[in-house]
Structures are given as structure tokens and as C-alpha cells.
Design an enzyme around this catalytic site. Structure first.
Site, PDB file in Angstrom:
ATOM      1  N   SER A  78      10.777  40.620  41.198  1.00 56.49           N
ATOM      2  CA  SER A  78       9.796  39.698  40.942  1.00 56.49           C
ATOM      3  C   SER A  78       9.391  38.893  42.231  1.00 56.49           C
ATOM      4  O   SER A  78      10.663  38.581  42.803  1.00 56.49           O
ATOM      5  CB  SER A  78      10.112  38.689  39.880  1.00 56.49           C
ATOM      6  N   TYR A  81      14.844  31.838  35.286  1.00 55.96           N
ATOM      7  CA  TYR A  81      14.092  33.214  35.554  1.00 55.96           C
ATOM      8  C   TYR A  81      14.227  33.260  37.193  1.00 55.96           C
ATOM      9  O   TYR A  81      14.635  34.304  37.583  1.00 55.96           O
ATOM     10  CB  TYR A  81      12.544  32.950  35.253  1.00 55.96           C
TER      11      TYR A  81
END
Length: 700
Positions: free
Chosen positions: A577, A590
């Protein structure tokens, strides 16, 4: 098994009312599809059908007789109207005057295009003369196991008469082609009342002047042979009786999962090969039998069997009664080398002045006592079909050896078929393999938007795909869609929680058993959570780390093990990501887990390089379409973080990017394709950002 048992009966599926509205060519198609729908009647791609039909000549407007016959390379079970070649019968009959004898056999194939009716582009098969010169309107040529068992028996001529009397004749072995067509023509002229013929070591021809009658006759003759064998073998042990017991199914799969990657690495020198495992009752009965090794060494009989399975299988040195898997794995090096040497010697003994160069010397079929059968081929469908053909051969050997003595094709005849110049020409006409042909990919999070898009991209380039996910319903739906687009042969699924070590090991076992190993790992399983750090619970933190860091480690570790066994290199792609490089508010768990994931990839790139295993990363950002992590709380949480609603979030992400564009699953799939393909063969340890431009995530 009693002949009265419905499971041993061929069903007559002809619907007279349905067929009454059909033209003669349509009845031919109907008959062909019905015959090909039952593998007891003929194997995949085996046999052919024909009809002689009066047609209007497009040049003269007059009526001419036209032979409709299954075209070269077709399959009667799945053929459509465009799969039939059409040829003028008067021109086919004129070829008799051009035939210069058996030594000029192949040149007759070159004349067939000159006989084409109505500019039909479908190439006629080598069996065309056999259909043309039978003086009946409808002809079936099938490869039923029960008939080939008679044809492959040492005394097949006397057995044919014993079973069929004068109804069905017999012709000695002759390679398919023009000369055999003349033999068949001569047989029909001398035996006008015969309804068909058994071709030694080949198959069955039947004929009639009515389409339905021809279909019914074919079924009746095959059924008669099946019933005869049932009566003759009722009290006999197949293949001399069992000397081994099959292992329990889980143990069989475990052994296959160890052997298949090892073999795959050995046999993939020319190209990546795909494996198929079969442990059906038929296979187990054979591999566990006393006479297995003797019969296997004889090779197959029917040319179709032989072309798919090579001259003979390789019997793996494994004793299920006293298993020593490590010794078996070590023995494969010697066994495979010996098989190659024997194959080269066979080629050297049999080659002719104009023979094509020796082909891949590795076995196609591998027999393992107590475990089953493995086949390897250039793609999954071919590996599966090769296994089906060897099962046909097993059935033939069982019956032939029970009533007589089974015999394979003579070595020189087998070679002349395998290295037939016409077969070589057919191979040379085949399209070039796609860029991922023979590759096997494991994709975690495979049922999500990015996972399914990546799978579709790989499948479009010829790969096989194992989709792993924790959502069974989503997995089934995704696999169904991909199977319809690309074939059920190349798509498999497995329920896998990446945080469960045993589940991960099980998934890699599935990859080995289903396809022979793994070449590509796409780690894509994901989770997303959003909360200010003071509201981030330990459970939230641990869950992110378990899935996005530990999970990626576990799947990579097990994949590396198989790739190292195969010794063929490989490619690992992490779908990370933008947040692994650029911090975001209210997402510490995250972002940290994704950063860990990226650094794990760097470490794996260092370790994998010596083994030719490349490890790279794709960094997406804001891929909302089809993504399951955007369907729940994460969407609400991110919308809240940026002070917008759900509808405005995608617009916000698009506007904050440098390129002002939305990022789609297909965009990530394209990067994942590049990093797994040979196009990036010199790249490892790299990151490709697919985020429409985010300056904070620039890697330099």
C-alpha cells in the site's frame, strides 16, 4: 459386475422427434456429440464420424455427393458444424488414380485440400480416406476401451470372430492413412454384409445408410464387447491381483505433494510443465497390482493413447507397505535420467533419415504404487487429458490380458507415429505459447477485486491459478466466473487463513497436487482498520500485524520451500500500500503493518536471488472498486477521517493524486503481471507505485 447392471449399460440417447427436423449434416453433428458424450465410447479427441450428403454445387448448381467428416484435431463430443471438413466424393475417388503406393502415403494428404467443397477452411484429417471409401452413407470410427482391448490382444483376430461372428470383420495393424483406406474399401467389397471392422491395435469402424441406425449399431457393438468382457472376467483378479494396498487419501495427497514439485523441476527444462494427479479406483487398482510393471513396460496400443502418453510410463520407486519418501525423492534423479537415456536410445534405434529432431525425452506418465498416477504436460488440460488416455490404456490392458495377452504397438510403428512428418507439421503450426504458459500462481485474497483481476490477467496469458481466501462464497463466485472465461482446468480454490500455519501449508499442498507446484505468489490478503492511536486496541494492532505481516511471512516461507525444490526460480509479488511508505492519520496499525510487509519483501529479495526467486512490491492507493475492505467499517472510518461522506471519498482520493485519476483493480493487476512475468526478469527488490501519483510515497 453383471451385464444387467445399469452402470455397465450404454444409453441410447437418440431423440427421434428431435432429429426428425434435422438435415443430414445436422444429424451427423447430433450423432457425433452423443457418441462423444460417453468416454466408454471414445476418448477425448479420439475417433471420427462422417456422412455422405447430396449438396448443391456452388459452381454448377447441380447435385453432388459431399463427404462431411470430422476435421483434423477435433473432438466428436464438443464439435460444432464448423468442425467438419467437406470434400467432393468424385474428387476423393479420383485420388485412387494418383496413389503411388505405401512409400508415398504422406503425399496423399497434400491432395485433400484440392477436394474441398464450398471453400471450407477446415482441414481434413488423416482418416478421411477410411470414411470416403466405405460404401455407406454414415460411418463411425470410435476408440472404445472394450473394443481396443480386443484389438490389442495377441490373438485379436480370433477374439473378434469369437465375440462378433461375421457381423464385424478384422484388419491387421496399419498406420492410419490412404493405404488403410484402400484396405477398408477392399474389405467392404469382399464382405458386403459386414456392419463394421475392428482395426488391430486401433479401434472400431461401423457403418449404415441411416444416421440413427449407424448410431444405434455403434452402441450395440460396443455394448456387446463390454458384456462379453464382463462375463469372461467375472471371477478373475485384475492384473494378477493386488500386492499393495492404497494409502488413505490424505496420505496419498501428501506423498503426491512432495513428489510432484520435485518431478516438475526435473521435467521443465524445455518449458514450464503443469502436473495432474489421479488416484481414482481404476488407477489405484493398476498401480497396486502384481503385473503393473510388466504391462506398463509394454507401452500403449491405440495410436491416440500413445501420442498422448509417450511410449511408456515411468514407474516411481515407492513401497507403500514400507514407505521411505526421502529415499524415493532421491531416487527420482536416477529414474528420470534413466528414462531420458532409454528414450534417446529408442529414438536412435528407430529414427529415419528424415525424422524430426528428438523431442522432450521426459516421461508424461508417472505411476506410484499405493498413491496413484501423475502426468505432466505443457498445460493443465493436456496433462488431464493425458491421464484420461492412460486410464483408457489401463482399461485396455486389464481386459486384454485377462482373456489373452496384451501387446503394445511394435516399437518401430510407435516411433513412426510419434515422429510422423504429418504430426510434426501439425506441431509446427501450433501457435506460440502465451507469456505465462505452464506457470502456476497462488493468489491470496483471491476473491477480492485486486485478487480476481490479477487472476484474470494471469489466466489470459496462459497461467494456472489457485485462488486462496477465507470467504467460501466469494471464492466460489469468483472461481465460477473465471472458469467460464478461461476453463475450469486452470482455476482452483482453497480456503486459507494466512495467519493459520497449518492452513497455509495445506494451501501449498493443494497447489502441488492440483498443478504440480507453484511459480508465482501474489500475496494480497488484506485488512484495513482506522482509529486514532489512543483508540487503537491491542486486538486491532495484532490483527493488522497478523494478517499483513505474519501472514505474508507464512505464505512466503512455504512458497519458497516449493520453489527451492523445483529449482526453477519464481516470482513473489506483495500487494502492499501507499501507506507502507507514506504515513496517514488514524491508521497507525495498518500503516505499520504495511511497512513491515514492504521490508519483508526486501529481505526475501536478498534470500531469493541466489535461487532465482524475484520478490517485488506493488503499492496501490485507494482502490475502491471491487475491494471488500472498502465495504465495511474502513470506508466509514476513512470518510470520517477526511470529513466527507462515502460518495465523496473516491472523488477526494482522485483529486489528491498528481494525475487526478482513479486507481482500478485492473491497474494493480497489470503491475502484478509485469512483476511476475519474464518482462521483469532482471528486477527484484523493487516497488511499483500504482497510486495515480502521491509525492509522499515516492521511493526516492
Amino acid at each position: 459386475m453383471s451385464a444387467e447392471n445399469p452402470a455397465n449399460r450404454l444409453e441410447n440417447k437418440w431423440n427421434r422427434s428431435h432429429a426428425s427436423e434435422m438435415s443430414e449434416p445436422e444429424k451427423l453433428l447430433y450423432r457425433s456429440n452423443l457418441l462423444g458424450s460417453d468416454k466408454r465410447i471414445t476418448n477425448y479427441g479420439g475417433g471420427n464420424t462422417s456422412a455422405k450428403v447430396m449438396e448443391t454445387d456452388p459452381l454448377t448448381g447441380g447435385n453432388v455427393e459431399v463427404l462431411w467428416v470430422k476435421g483434423s484435431g477435433g473432438d466428436v463430443g464438443s464439435i460444432r458444424m464448423d468442425g467438419f471438413a467437406t470434400l467432393y466424393m468424385d474428387k476423393l475417388n479420383a485420388l485412387r488414380d494418383l496413389y503411388r503406393g505405401p512409400e508415398h502415403e504422406d503425399e496423399m494428404v497434400g491432395y485433400l485440400p484440392h477436394c474441398t467443397f464450398d471453400l471450407n477452411p477446415r482441414a481434413a484429417s488423416i482418416d478421411t480416406p477410411l470414411h470416403a471409401y466405405v460404401p455407406r452413407k454414415h460411418v463411425d470410427h470410435m476408440h472404445p476401451d472394450a473394443i481396443i482391448a480386443i484389438a490389442a490382444a495377441k490373438d485379436s483376430k480370433s477374439l473378434t470372430r469369437q465375440v462378433f461372428g461375421d457381423t464385424i470383420g478384422w484388419l491387421p495393424w496399419k498406420r492410419p492413412g490412404y493405404e488403410l483406406g484402400l484396405w477398408l474399401s477392399d474389405f467392404c467389397e469382399k464382405n458386403p454384409n459386414a456392419k463394421g471392422v475392428v482395426l488391430e491395435s486401433h479401434g472400431l469402424f461401423t457403418w449404415d445408410d441411416d444416421a440413427e441406425a449407424c448410431y444405434t449399431l455403434t452402441l450395440d457393438i460396443i455394448q456387446k464387447a463390454m458384456d462379453w468382457f464382463t462375463e469372461q472376467t467375472a471371477d478373475r483378479d485384475a492384473f494378477g491381483g493386488a500386492i499393495y494396498e492404497g494409502l488413505p487419501i490424505n496420505q496419498r495427497r501428501a506423498v503426491a505433494a512432495k513428489i510432484m514439485p520435485t518431478l516438475r523441476g526435473m521435467v521443465s527444462g524445455h518449458q514450464h510443465m503443469v502436473g495432474h494427479f489421479d488416484d481414482s479406483d481404476t488407477v489405484l487398482e493398476f498401480v497396486n497390482a502384481k503385473d503393473m510393471a510388466r504391462l506398463a513396460a509394454l507401452g500403449t496400443s491405440c495410436p491416440d493413447h500413445f501420442l498422448r502418453t509417450k511410449i511408456r510410463p515411468l514407474v516411481v520407486d515407492y513401497n507403500p507397505a514400507n514407505p521411505d519418501l526421502e529415499s524415493t525423492l532421491k531416487s527420482l534423479t536416477t529414474s528420470v535420467a534413466e528414462y531420458r537415456a532409454e528414450y534417446q536410445a529408442y529414438y536412435d534405434r528407430c529414427k529415419r533419415d528424415n525424422s524430426p529432431a528428438v523431442r522432450d525425452p521426459n516421461a508424461v506418465v508417472y505411476l506410484i504404487p499405493g498413491v496413484g498416477m501423475i502426468t505432466f504436460a505443457k498445460d493443465k488440460a493436456t496433462a488431464r487429458i493425458s491421464a484420461e488416455f492412460y486410464i483408457n490404456a489401463i482399461n485396455v490392458m486389464r481386459e486384454a490380458d485377462a482373456v489373452s495377452e496384451y501387446q503394445g504397438l511394435p516399437e518401430q510403428e510407435a516411433f513412426d507415429i510419434e515422429y510422423w512428418l504429418l504430426e510434426e507439421a501439425k506441431l509446427q503450426r501450433m501457435p506460440a505459447p502465451k507469456s505465462m504458459a505452464g506457470r502456476v500462481a497462488l493468489i491470496t485474497g483471491g476473491a477480492g477485486g485486486i485478487g480476481s483481476a490479477t487472476a484474470a490477467r494471469y489466466l489470459s496469458e496462459g497461467a494456472c491459478v489457485l485462488l486462496a481466501d477465507i470467504d467460501d462464497n466469494a471464492l466460489a463466485e469468483t472461481a465460477s466466473g473465471l472458469s467460464k472465461r478461461f476453463s475450469a482446468d486452470v482455476v482452483r480454490t482453497v480456503n486459507m487463513d494466512v495467519t493459520d500455519e497449518s492452513a497455509v501449508i495445506g494451501a501449498l499442498t493443494a497447489a502441488s497436487v492440483e498443478f504440480g507446484g507453484v511459480d508465482i505468489l501474489v500475496s494480497n490478503a488484506g485488512i484495513a482498520s482506522s482509529a486514532p492511536v489512543q483508540d487503537t486496541s491491542l486486538d486491532m494492532w495484532n490483527e493488522n500485524m497478523a494478517i499483513l505481516s505474519t501472514g505474508y511471512f507464512l505464505v512466503s516461507r512455504e512458497t519458497f520451500k516449493i520453489m527451492n525444490v523445483q529449482n526453477m526460480g519464481g516470482a513473489v509479488v506483495f500487494v502492499a500500500s501507499k501507506n507502507g511508505l507514506a504515513a496517514s492519520p488514524n491508521a497507525s496499525a495498518y500503516c505499520t503493518a504495511k511497512a513491515s510487509e514492504i521490508h519483508l519483501a526486501r529481505c526475501l529479495a536478498l534470500e531469493g536471488a541466489t535461487e532465482g526467486i524475484r520478490v517485488n512490491v506493488v503499492n496501490p492507493d485507494a482502490v475502491l472498486k471491487g475491494s471488500r475492505i472498502w465495504q465495511g467499517d474502513w470506508l466509514d472510518q476513512r470518510a470520517g477521517t477526511y470529513g466527507t461522506d462515502k460518495e465523496g471519498l473516491e472523488q477526494m482520493y482522485r483529486e489528491r493524486s498528481l494525475l487526478k485519476r482513479s486507481v482500478l483493480p485492473e491497474d494493480i493487476a497489470e503491475a502484478a503481471y509485469f512483476l511476475a512475468s519474464d518482462k521483469s526478469a532482471k528486477s527484484t527488490g523493487n516497488i511499483i507505485n500504482v497510486d495515480a501519483g502521491n509525492v509522499q510515497a515516492f521511493t526516492r
